[in-house]
Design a protein around this motif. Sequence first.
Motif, PDB file in Angstrom:
ATOM      1  N   ASP A   1       1.144  -1.331  -0.124  1.00  0.00           N
ATOM      2  CA  ASP A   1      -0.241  -0.700   0.310  1.00  0.00           C
ATOM      3  C   ASP A   1       0.964   1.322  -0.167  1.00  0.00           C
ATOM      4  N   GLY A   2       2.262   1.187   0.063  1.00  0.00           N
ATOM      5  CA  GLY A   2       2.721   2.128   0.136  1.00  0.00           C
ATOM      6  C   GLY A   2       3.435   2.392   1.268  1.00  0.00           C
ATOM      7  N   HIS A   3       3.400   2.021   2.483  1.00  0.00           N
ATOM      8  CA  HIS A   3       3.866   2.533   3.545  1.00  0.00           C
ATOM      9  C   HIS A   3       5.217   1.941   3.866  1.00  0.00           C
ATOM     10  N   ASP A   4       6.161   1.984   2.746  1.00  0.00           N
ATOM     11  CA  ASP A   4       6.796   1.243   3.114  1.00  0.00           C
ATOM     12  C   ASP A   4       7.491   1.501   4.503  1.00  0.00           C
ATOM     13  N   SER A   5       7.292   2.505   5.111  1.00  0.00           N
ATOM     14  CA  SER A   5       8.450   3.053   6.610  1.00  0.00           C
ATOM     15  C   SER A   5       7.491   2.541   7.543  1.00  0.00           C
ATOM     16  N   ALA A   6       6.297   2.484   7.309  1.00  0.00           N
ATOM     17  CA  ALA A   6       5.439   1.394   8.761  1.00  0.00           C
ATOM     18  C   ALA A   6       5.835  -0.050   8.726  1.00  0.00           C
TER      19      ALA A   6
ATOM     20  N   ARG B   1       8.670  -1.130   6.906  1.00  0.00           N
ATOM     21  CA  ARG B   1      10.481  -1.626   8.534  1.00  0.00           C
ATOM     22  C   ARG B   1       9.931  -1.654   9.628  1.00  0.00           C
TER      23      ARG B   1
ATOM     24  N   ASP C   1      13.936  -4.818   2.452  1.00  0.00           N
ATOM     25  CA  ASP C   1      14.984  -4.936   2.728  1.00  0.00           C
ATOM     26  C   ASP C   1      15.546  -6.292   1.329  1.00  0.00           C
TER      27      ASP C   1
ATOM     28  N   ASP D   1      12.366  -4.054  -7.886  1.00  0.00           N
ATOM     29  CA  ASP D   1      11.768  -4.590  -7.305  1.00  0.00           C
ATOM     30  C   ASP D   1      12.024  -6.348  -6.932  1.00  0.00           C
TER      31      ASP D   1
ATOM     32  N   ARG E   1       2.892  -0.394  -7.437  1.00  0.00           N
ATOM     33  CA  ARG E   1       4.002   0.015  -7.643  1.00  0.00           C
ATOM     34  C   ARG E   1       3.813  -0.125  -9.135  1.00  0.00           C
TER      35      ARG E   1
END
Lengths: 1039, 208
Positions: free
Chosen positions: A808-813, A815, A844, A917, A937
């Motif tokens: 959903d694009g919440h990459d940092s969340a 992480r 990652d 990706d 994406r």
Amino acid sequence: MIRDTQQTAAHGPPSGQPYEVLLDQLAEIVRGGDDEKLETFLSTHRDQQQQLRQMLPTVRVMAQMGVVGEADNAEVAPDHDAMRWAGGKTLGDFRIIREIGYGGMGVVYLAEQVSLHRQVALKILPLAAVMDPRQLQRFKNEVQAVALLQHANIVPVYSVGSERGVHYYAMQYIAGHTLADVIAHLRRLAGIGPVEEHATDRSSKRSEINAALTRDFQSAVPLGSPTAETQPMAALSTAISEGSQSERFRSVARLMIQAAEALDHAHTRGVLHRDVKPGNLMVDATGNLWILDFGLARLEGDLGMTMTGDMVGTLRYMSPEQALTKRVVVDHRTDIYSLGATLYELLTLRAAYEASDRQEMLKRIAFEDPRGLRKIDAAIPAELETITQKAMEKSPTDRYETAQNMADDLRRYLDNQPILAKPPSLVDRTIKWSRRHRSLVAAATVIMVLAVMTLSIGTVLFSREQGKTLAALKEAKANAERSRAEAAKANSVIGLFDEMLGSANPFKVAKGADYTYRQLLDQFATGLDQQLGDQSEVEATIRLTIGKAYQSLDLYDRAEPQLKTAVDLRRRAFGEDHEKFAESLVAYADTLRNTVQVTKAEVLIQEAIAIYRRRGSETDGFVHALIVHGWITGWRLDNLEKAEAIYREALQVARRLHPEEHFLVGRILSNIAYFLNKRGDHTEAERLAKNALAILRKAKPADNSSIAYALDNLGQIREAQGDHSEAEASLREAVEVFRKVGGDKNPRMGFTLLALADVLEARGKHAEADGLRRAGMMLTLEGWRKVNVSYKVRIQIAGEYQLYLRFDGHDSASRTLYARIMELANGTPESVGHVFEYVGSHPDANFRTYPWEGSGRLNGWGGRRSPAVWTIPSAGDYTIQLTGERDGAAVDALVLQLSSLPAPKADGPDESPTAEDGIFMESEGRIVVEAEHFTNRSQGDASWRKVPEEDSGDVKHLHFRGSGYIQFLPDQSPHNPAEVHDARGQLLDELGRHEERQKSRSTRPSLTTPKRSSLIPTVLSPTTSDSTSISERKTGTKP
Amino acid sequence: MGLSEADHDELVRRAASGDDAAIEDLMQIHRERLKQMVRLRMDPRLLARVDPSDVIQETLTQASQSLPQYLESQPIPFYPWLRRIAWQQLVHIHRQHLDAEKRTVRREQRPAWSVSDHSSMQIAQVIAGGLSTPSAAASRKEICQRVRTALEQLSETDREVLLQRYVEQLSVKEIAAVLETTEGAIYKRHARALEKVQLALEGGFHDP
């Protein structure tokens, strides 16, 4: 061109330094701006010079990006003022004349509506830009409703629209001042500081507004200027300065009548204002009052805006029901309250509530009564005080029924007639207060009693020490008796308290009440620390009660210290061989298992059980101990048989203690059914689960959660039996019960939602399943420490959820959650295995993967759409290429390489894979690829042709350990097997399988990429000679 | 920045031995870079309400607190470590301000915020500021648009590498630490991403 450079790079640059490294150095030099150095650099690397020169323009452009950051930061930040519109600019039919106001909801301009030659006030809504179309539509509907209102005291709305992405709202231009201005002015005259000054008001915006207001105000109405005579503000201030206070109050009443009648007009037409406050009430030169910004507050609410410091001012007029809950359904009585708060401020020139921060403000509005008006200013007429208080009642039902009623009462005051509202008596006040503070009253009582009692016990001990004389002994005896009496009294209060806490369903209470309940607990816990030493048996009991109360609220972190202390105190008081001590151990262990300290919990619970056994104590305490032990054994240690045996013992004891239809019997039966089901005995499991459910329904436990759990259990058993429809029914009912108990966000429901989602998935109801799954994961994770879900399940859910976040694009969340998963896994080999199951899909993981030797399934991608499933027919290396469609064009987008291990390996340069990706994954037997995840994406709808079709041939399910790698490739660039190969080499290195890596070096595929002849749906071809070729097998099954 | 790696290492070493001045220097050295990062990553809507300097201040405060712990093991280079704290701050603030009531997984539309989504937007602004000579100004807008288009079309990781390299001015080594990969991978990705941007600037880039 791109290909060429890449291949050159992969071969290794002749100059010794790889091209990529040189390119980076080039960037560094370009950024330094030293042209001489640049030339030297390029001539040093003659063999790559041409390539580097080619890239030079791009590098220059990119390097510009950084330069500005150092040179002039100010230019980078979006200029806030840039959003303002200069005079002369046009917006649709409107020509901006000048700015006349500025506030949280936007900038207001005086503008000319060109077609009609009239002046309007134009409000630009910067926030509208961030609304989604639905919200915007709702807002427009609201404005249209407002536009239909025709009342002398409501500012007419002409239109709402948007032009070039700017949303605006045009209304009649009123020349005048808001009541906020008036109040500020009066305060200044009265020598009181401005209302708005708060310690929290640090934002520059705030002071900007203040400054603007002041400027505006001063220019429009010079203080003491005779020309301001006609201004209502001046009239009011004149009234004060002339000492004619009664006239001032009558003016206020007249203004409020206009406001109340205007509100009533809107209310009867179904329109709420939602943000009545002095700043939204305007008075023009003729003394006519106008209500501004009808319905605009909804916009803020819709945006879910967090209140910042400068919105505390608005909070002030918020009704208690708004203060208590964020999303309450407000009605017209909310507006009446806010009008009351406005009236309060007009009369007293003080805000009804003052607080330094938002929380404090909300708390005061919800729980405190404002200071009596006449205590502030004795000149305020009693009638107006009563009217204000009536309008500001905490409970909407105690307020005026309609705004018209309020207007009528104000008019009665003006006409010197008796008003209808009655001032509340002292008894009324007391009752109301204690109704609101019931729990606090109880807590205060307990603490008081405890204080007295502790004092008495202390005296007894002291006297005993000194008790040489008869008198002292007598005194001691009297003290002892008194303290016994106090202790009994205390115990009865404690009993009451216990009952109150125990019977209260923590989920059933309203949010506001819940706040009180928790507040009570917190306060009580703190009070204990202050009031008691650490030697009291009573304290132990109280801490136990508090701990359990926290448990019932799922606040395990808070329960833990309380229970730990209780254990220590009881150990000291009763020794280590006493049921009371055991009881505290059970409660403590119960909390520990919920905070994932299961090992410790297990030790403690075994200790408790040993005590009960030694003492031959067949009590509920023993039953509870067995239940907790059974849970730990079954869920944490995965020893289903032993868990069942423990539960069966608990069942025997419970049946000896209680009739069959007892809550405990039902709960235990439900648990046994669960374990039977896990062990495959579905029929018996179903029988017991039904039995358990019937018992629990008859037993009517205080907390219906246990019924919901039993339903959930039954549902899962039916699912295991393959009865999807019955399973769905049970699970839906479970969800229903959970909802009734704790609302839509009941964290205990998360797991049930997940189970229901699985069932729905199986029944083909994909869309609903998807929604439920997400909601379920959300709830489960939010209640991370709250829900009795085994750690394994949590990790699994967390893993799935993490993927959703990521896609959903919440990459940092994502992480953050990933870190949390690792933390949770806590290094135990078993759990790490489960984590690794998901790590492969972590962002990652582009460059990383982990060994996973166990068995399991790769289902971490959830069931959002029907996944493409491959069954790996035999060991070997495979390359799977998928074709897909994006934006209508065929794209060959997915390359999946699977290798059995050990596998042939080739060499790769010391670089990590360059997959875009790229995702490594590990799997056993099945690879599940889901297209949906890529669409976020690629921002298009990808449809992937599933390849191969579900094979009907007899596929051998061999154990297969593999690593895969998914790569998006641009249309023209065919997959490069060498890259995949290198990636895999890196993987082997990381796994420490250096030998395999060495072996594989020889088999590195050629760098020359084979051209694909056509868009073959899928090519699944083994790259090792000894494995069965898919195509062969295909030809075997297909003619 | 403006400091050799050896000097920087020396500073870190002194900081580790409890030299307060060194700690102060370290923080100051990276302050501007951090600010650039924060500004780049912060949602434009937030910039009106939250001052990047406050974020930096909070970051540095937190960093000082956890510095001793970091210095003990130094698992990653100093700046990436600092940047990570700032990042967490940002995530926190974004959540707080923009996402508070919206975190419902059932929602169909795009999330309320996505840090990287906005970076390409702001890149345009950044570049607009950068090309400040009169001659450049003419084509500024067009180049802006192209670069922006190019960056938008890049994969997230590619875009990240470029942003970190050029806007945040991280070294390849630091980027590798941030993205938890090898320097080799970053070198290669950087080159590829640049090539794609080049194609886009030449007008030949299309949706991969």
